[in-house]
Design a protein around this motif. Structure first.
Motif, PDB file in Angstrom:
ATOM      1  N   CYS A 226      -8.350  20.053   2.518  1.00  0.00           N
ATOM      2  CA  CYS A 226      -9.297  19.525   1.526  1.00  0.00           C
ATOM      3  C   CYS A 226      -9.030  18.054   1.216  1.00  0.00           C
ATOM      4  CB  CYS A 226      -9.232  20.357   0.233  1.00  0.00           C
ATOM      5  SG  CYS A 226     -10.072  21.937   0.369  1.00  0.00           S
ATOM      6  N   ASP A 227      -7.867  17.552   1.588  1.00  0.00           N
ATOM      7  CA  ASP A 227      -7.548  16.140   1.346  1.00  0.00           C
ATOM      8  C   ASP A 227      -7.648  15.322   2.630  1.00  0.00           C
ATOM      9  OD1 ASP A 227      -6.928  14.030  -0.307  1.00  0.00           O
ATOM     10  OD2 ASP A 227      -4.766  14.295  -0.140  1.00  0.00           O
ATOM     11  N   ALA A 228      -8.264  15.875   3.671  1.00  0.00           N
ATOM     12  CA  ALA A 228      -8.302  15.193   4.973  1.00  0.00           C
ATOM     13  C   ALA A 228      -9.508  14.272   5.129  1.00  0.00           C
ATOM     14  CB  ALA A 228      -8.291  16.227   6.101  1.00  0.00           C
ATOM     15  N   PHE A 229     -10.336  14.160   4.089  1.00  0.00           N
ATOM     16  CA  PHE A 229     -11.480  13.247   4.156  1.00  0.00           C
ATOM     17  C   PHE A 229     -11.023  11.856   3.741  1.00  0.00           C
ATOM     18  CE2 PHE A 229     -12.996  17.497   3.384  1.00  0.00           C
ATOM     19  CZ  PHE A 229     -14.035  17.620   4.284  1.00  0.00           C
ATOM     20  N   TYR A 230     -11.169  10.894   4.613  1.00  0.00           N
ATOM     21  CA  TYR A 230     -10.670   9.559   4.274  1.00  0.00           C
ATOM     22  C   TYR A 230     -11.494   8.972   3.115  1.00  0.00           C
ATOM     23  CZ  TYR A 230     -14.532   7.743   7.086  1.00  0.00           C
ATOM     24  OH  TYR A 230     -15.775   7.462   7.586  1.00  0.00           O
ATOM     25  N   PRO A 231     -10.959   7.973   2.410  1.00  0.00           N
ATOM     26  CA  PRO A 231     -11.628   7.470   1.200  1.00  0.00           C
ATOM     27  C   PRO A 231     -13.061   7.013   1.477  1.00  0.00           C
ATOM     28  CG  PRO A 231      -9.395   6.608   1.330  1.00  0.00           C
ATOM     29  CD  PRO A 231      -9.661   7.325   2.630  1.00  0.00           C
ATOM     30  N   ARG A 232     -13.982   7.538   0.681  1.00  0.00           N
ATOM     31  CA  ARG A 232     -15.413   7.256   0.879  1.00  0.00           C
ATOM     32  C   ARG A 232     -15.738   5.764   0.790  1.00  0.00           C
ATOM     33  NH1 ARG A 232     -17.087  10.719   3.845  1.00  0.00           N
ATOM     34  NH2 ARG A 232     -14.884  10.587   4.288  1.00  0.00           N
ATOM     35  N   VAL A 233     -14.932   5.024   0.045  1.00  0.00           N
ATOM     36  CA  VAL A 233     -15.238   3.597  -0.101  1.00  0.00           C
ATOM     37  C   VAL A 233     -15.168   2.886   1.250  1.00  0.00           C
ATOM     38  CG1 VAL A 233     -12.863   2.829  -0.622  1.00  0.00           C
ATOM     39  CG2 VAL A 233     -14.822   1.556  -1.544  1.00  0.00           C
ATOM     40  N   LEU A 234     -14.336   3.361   2.148  1.00  0.00           N
ATOM     41  CA  LEU A 234     -14.220   2.723   3.457  1.00  0.00           C
ATOM     42  C   LEU A 234     -15.493   2.948   4.279  1.00  0.00           C
ATOM     43  CD1 LEU A 234     -10.510   3.575   4.390  1.00  0.00           C
ATOM     44  CD2 LEU A 234     -11.426   1.715   2.996  1.00  0.00           C
ATOM     45  N   LEU A 235     -16.043   4.149   4.165  1.00  0.00           N
ATOM     46  CA  LEU A 235     -17.295   4.458   4.851  1.00  0.00           C
ATOM     47  C   LEU A 235     -18.450   3.695   4.211  1.00  0.00           C
ATOM     48  CD1 LEU A 235     -19.005   6.154   6.782  1.00  0.00           C
ATOM     49  CD2 LEU A 235     -18.907   8.036   5.132  1.00  0.00           C
ATOM     50  N   ARG A 236     -18.437   3.664   2.895  1.00  0.00           N
ATOM     51  CA  ARG A 236     -19.545   3.067   2.141  1.00  0.00           C
ATOM     52  C   ARG A 236     -19.637   1.570   2.354  1.00  0.00           C
ATOM     53  NH1 ARG A 236     -23.563   1.988  -0.202  1.00  0.00           N
ATOM     54  NH2 ARG A 236     -24.549   3.186  -1.862  1.00  0.00           N
ATOM     55  N   ARG A 237     -18.478   0.918   2.406  1.00  0.00           N
ATOM     56  CA  ARG A 237     -18.476  -0.544   2.488  1.00  0.00           C
ATOM     57  C   ARG A 237     -18.271  -1.043   3.904  1.00  0.00           C
ATOM     58  NH1 ARG A 237     -15.986  -3.955  -1.985  1.00  0.00           N
ATOM     59  NH2 ARG A 237     -17.887  -5.072  -1.425  1.00  0.00           N
ATOM     60  N   GLN A 238     -17.843  -0.172   4.798  1.00  0.00           N
ATOM     61  CA  GLN A 238     -17.602  -0.562   6.190  1.00  0.00           C
ATOM     62  C   GLN A 238     -16.657  -1.752   6.282  1.00  0.00           C
ATOM     63  OE1 GLN A 238     -18.527   0.923   9.058  1.00  0.00           O
ATOM     64  NE2 GLN A 238     -19.371   2.635   7.885  1.00  0.00           N
ATOM     65  N   SER A 239     -15.716  -1.792   5.370  1.00  0.00           N
ATOM     66  CA  SER A 239     -14.685  -2.824   5.462  1.00  0.00           C
ATOM     67  C   SER A 239     -13.415  -2.233   4.878  1.00  0.00           C
ATOM     68  CB  SER A 239     -15.090  -4.073   4.693  1.00  0.00           C
ATOM     69  OG  SER A 239     -15.141  -3.810   3.311  1.00  0.00           O
ATOM     70  N   TRP A 240     -12.301  -2.824   5.209  1.00  0.00           N
ATOM     71  CA  TRP A 240     -11.026  -2.297   4.785  1.00  0.00           C
ATOM     72  C   TRP A 240     -10.698  -2.734   3.359  1.00  0.00           C
ATOM     73  CZ3 TRP A 240      -7.790   1.346   5.564  1.00  0.00           C
ATOM     74  CH2 TRP A 240      -6.555   1.289   4.928  1.00  0.00           C
ATOM     75  N   THR A 241     -10.334  -1.788   2.517  1.00  0.00           N
ATOM     76  CA  THR A 241      -9.783  -2.108   1.207  1.00  0.00           C
ATOM     77  C   THR A 241      -8.693  -1.085   0.933  1.00  0.00           C
ATOM     78  OG1 THR A 241     -10.244  -2.349  -1.158  1.00  0.00           O
ATOM     79  CG2 THR A 241     -11.526  -0.697   0.009  1.00  0.00           C
ATOM     80  N   PRO A 242      -7.586  -1.484   0.338  1.00  0.00           N
ATOM     81  CA  PRO A 242      -6.578  -0.485  -0.029  1.00  0.00           C
ATOM     82  C   PRO A 242      -7.203   0.582  -0.936  1.00  0.00           C
ATOM     83  CG  PRO A 242      -5.701  -2.710  -0.275  1.00  0.00           C
ATOM     84  CD  PRO A 242      -7.178  -2.854  -0.001  1.00  0.00           C
ATOM     85  N   ALA A 243      -6.896   1.849  -0.670  1.00  0.00           N
ATOM     86  CA  ALA A 243      -7.463   2.957  -1.436  1.00  0.00           C
ATOM     87  C   ALA A 243      -6.513   4.138  -1.342  1.00  0.00           C
ATOM     88  CB  ALA A 243      -8.839   3.348  -0.895  1.00  0.00           C
ATOM     89  N   GLY A 244      -6.400   4.916  -2.416  1.00  0.00           N
ATOM     90  CA  GLY A 244      -5.534   6.087  -2.380  1.00  0.00           C
ATOM     91  C   GLY A 244      -5.903   7.081  -3.467  1.00  0.00           C
ATOM     92  N   THR A 245      -5.785   8.370  -3.145  1.00  0.00           N
ATOM     93  CA  THR A 245      -6.110   9.421  -4.101  1.00  0.00           C
ATOM     94  C   THR A 245      -5.147   9.380  -5.287  1.00  0.00           C
ATOM     95  OG1 THR A 245      -6.826  10.781  -2.259  1.00  0.00           O
ATOM     96  CG2 THR A 245      -6.416  11.919  -4.347  1.00  0.00           C
ATOM     97  N   VAL A 246      -5.683   9.466  -6.501  1.00  0.00           N
ATOM     98  CA  VAL A 246      -4.815   9.575  -7.669  1.00  0.00           C
ATOM     99  C   VAL A 246      -4.786  10.994  -8.227  1.00  0.00           C
ATOM    100  CG1 VAL A 246      -4.887   7.131  -8.284  1.00  0.00           C
ATOM    101  CG2 VAL A 246      -6.587   8.677  -9.221  1.00  0.00           C
ATOM    102  N   ALA A 247      -5.860  11.763  -8.040  1.00  0.00           N
ATOM    103  CA  ALA A 247      -5.843  13.163  -8.477  1.00  0.00           C
ATOM    104  C   ALA A 247      -6.842  13.957  -7.652  1.00  0.00           C
ATOM    105  CB  ALA A 247      -6.167  13.291  -9.959  1.00  0.00           C
ATOM    106  N   LEU A 248      -6.499  15.185  -7.376  1.00  0.00           N
ATOM    107  CA  LEU A 248      -7.276  16.050  -6.477  1.00  0.00           C
ATOM    108  C   LEU A 248      -7.308  17.456  -7.069  1.00  0.00           C
ATOM    109  CD1 LEU A 248      -8.402  16.769  -3.541  1.00  0.00           C
ATOM    110  CD2 LEU A 248      -6.028  17.171  -2.932  1.00  0.00           C
ATOM    111  N   THR A 249      -8.522  17.987  -7.229  1.00  0.00           N
ATOM    112  CA  THR A 249      -8.674  19.359  -7.733  1.00  0.00           C
ATOM    113  C   THR A 249      -9.393  20.201  -6.692  1.00  0.00           C
ATOM    114  OG1 THR A 249      -8.652  18.859 -10.103  1.00  0.00           O
ATOM    115  CG2 THR A 249      -9.908  20.786  -9.428  1.00  0.00           C
ATOM    116  N   THR A 250      -8.818  21.341  -6.351  1.00  0.00           N
ATOM    117  CA  THR A 250      -9.426  22.245  -5.373  1.00  0.00           C
ATOM    118  C   THR A 250      -9.643  23.619  -5.999  1.00  0.00           C
ATOM    119  OG1 THR A 250      -8.407  21.062  -3.532  1.00  0.00           O
ATOM    120  CG2 THR A 250      -9.110  23.326  -3.106  1.00  0.00           C
ATOM    121  N   TYR A 251     -10.822  24.170  -5.760  1.00  0.00           N
ATOM    122  CA  TYR A 251     -11.125  25.538  -6.183  1.00  0.00           C
ATOM    123  C   TYR A 251     -11.218  26.411  -4.939  1.00  0.00           C
ATOM    124  CZ  TYR A 251     -12.589  23.210 -10.540  1.00  0.00           C
ATOM    125  OH  TYR A 251     -12.623  22.451 -11.683  1.00  0.00           O
TER     126      TYR A 251
END
Lengths: 274, 274
Positions: free
Chosen positions: B194-219
């Protein structure tokens, strides 16, 4: 007897905490926000968040709040313990426990963060809705006192209406909602409002079954200044169920300003009986 | 030197914990699941869940898991503390902390539950997708070792492809995914995936920016038997961003079986730099 303070809003009275020792507070459930059994979970979550808001070590504004409803909460007094788990340069992680009779009845984790201007975009779709004035206000539910603390104008997915008259998504509710009486929006009221969507299983099945939230996670997409700018106008709320299976289901909600700004997204898992 | 045990799968090695005193375990980050900096968050979350799975007092199967990534995790050893916050008749609430050098680096809350048959329905839409064999497998990312631990077949929203070629939702990824080498599905592997999806901001902006998960909730929407019945076939994963603002965004994901059973829904909030 020359009290010049205006009386507190019922929400502020409900989430009020009295600091005791460091990290420790005491509070009390509010009859105004009573639910069918025990207190409305939204104000319990907001009370746990308030322990963070009032904490002298807090860094920044709320970013996330996850509330676990661990056991039934009795009407009456409780104590709250809030502690910092970790402080970074711009984020801070919290653990908050609500205790009654020496046992944990609810607890929350939260993240606060100093936010700064960045690129901004919304990918969720702003729900279609007529303006609030064109939607009649629903009466409060006689057996759930807290519903009288909200002005709720159901656009679709109103409780008790047969599925055949609802149309659209089988477990979606859209409504305009604000505090009643109106109160300027802040993190506490927004946190509480995110739990104001009744259990989707009741809408989906059109029959009564016992149901209750067991955990609720809310993500805040605005800082304090952005919430303050909203004032006390209604928010457009939309909630949908995702999957119902083996005694539990999840529902996700979005809270929008009338101008189409997504202020919070919220997800919860709910117990249901049959 | 007559070890007849087959070697453990790399995932089992990565999430392995050695019980020490009551509630206490020790573990170690896995080079196989290394990320650009530190370990892959998915296996850290699965390791915290494993502390619950191994606990002698556990009641039932995982229902929720919320992981807070409180600070950078260094490659190397860590200790884990898991404690029961409250046990009810059919649900149990947990708090788990991962410590390095005496400081909390990550922590999780979880709910386990004894599940029973009830009415069952899915309101989320099964995503359109060609069968896995018709979708080419993507090569691993050379700077993120963990990506070699998954067989990933991107249907849409592949990393590094220009937005003009993607079509559809601006921040959606659809992919077939399973452990590599294949491993029978359980709560640990599902939590990690469930955490294997890379940060959406990279897809959305099509450019590299540092990004990292701070909290993750799974049901989790299935019990152990339902996951076991799935075997090691690929899952269809779909993830979308909701709102990007002031340094953070949220993304929501769904994990489906090829037959259209929704096994988990997952939500996370992610830091991004600009």
């Amino acid at each position: 007897m020359h009290d010049t303070q205006p009386p507190a809003h019922i929400l502020d009275a409900a989430v009020a905490l009295t600091p005791q020792a460091a990290n420790h507070y005491t509070g009390h459930t509010s009859p105004a926000y009573g639910n069918m059994v025990g207190p409305f979970g939204g104000t319990i979550g907001a009370t746990l968040l308030n322990a963070v808001m009032l904490h002298p070590e807090r860094l920044g504004d709320p970013l996330t709040l996850t509330v676990n409803f661990a056991a039934p909460i009795a009407d009456g007094a409780f104590s709250v313990l809030a502690r910092v788990m970790r402080t970074n340069r711009s984020t801070q992680h919290w653990m908050v426990e609500l205790q009654q009779d020496g046992q944990v009845a609810a607890f929350a984790t939260a993240i606060t963060a100093i936010r700064r201007d960045t690129w901004s975009e919304t990918d969720a779709d702003f729900p279609l809705a007529p303006p609030p004035a064109q939607v009649p206000q629903s009466p409060a539910h006689p057996r759930a006192a807290w519903t009288a603390c909200y002005e709720m104008r159901f656009i679709s997915g109103m409780p008790g209406q047969p599925a055949s008259e609802q149309g659209g998504h089988p477990s979606e509710t859209r409504l305009w909602i604000r505090d009643q009486p109106p109160r300027p929006l802040d993190f506490l009221s927004l946190a509480a409002m995110c739990d104001a969507f009744y259990p989707r299983v009741l809408l989906r099945r059109q029959s009564w079954t016992p149901a209750g939230t067991v955990a609720l996670t809310t993500y805040f997409h605005a800082d304090a200044a952005q919430l303050q700018a909203h004032g006390d106008a209604p928010l457009l709320g939309a909630a949908r169920g995702l999957r119902f299976n083996k005694g539990f289901f999840d529902q996700s909600a979005e809270m929008w300003t009338p101008a189409g700004v997504l202020l919070a997204t919220s997800h919860q898992v709910v117990y249901f009986k049959e």
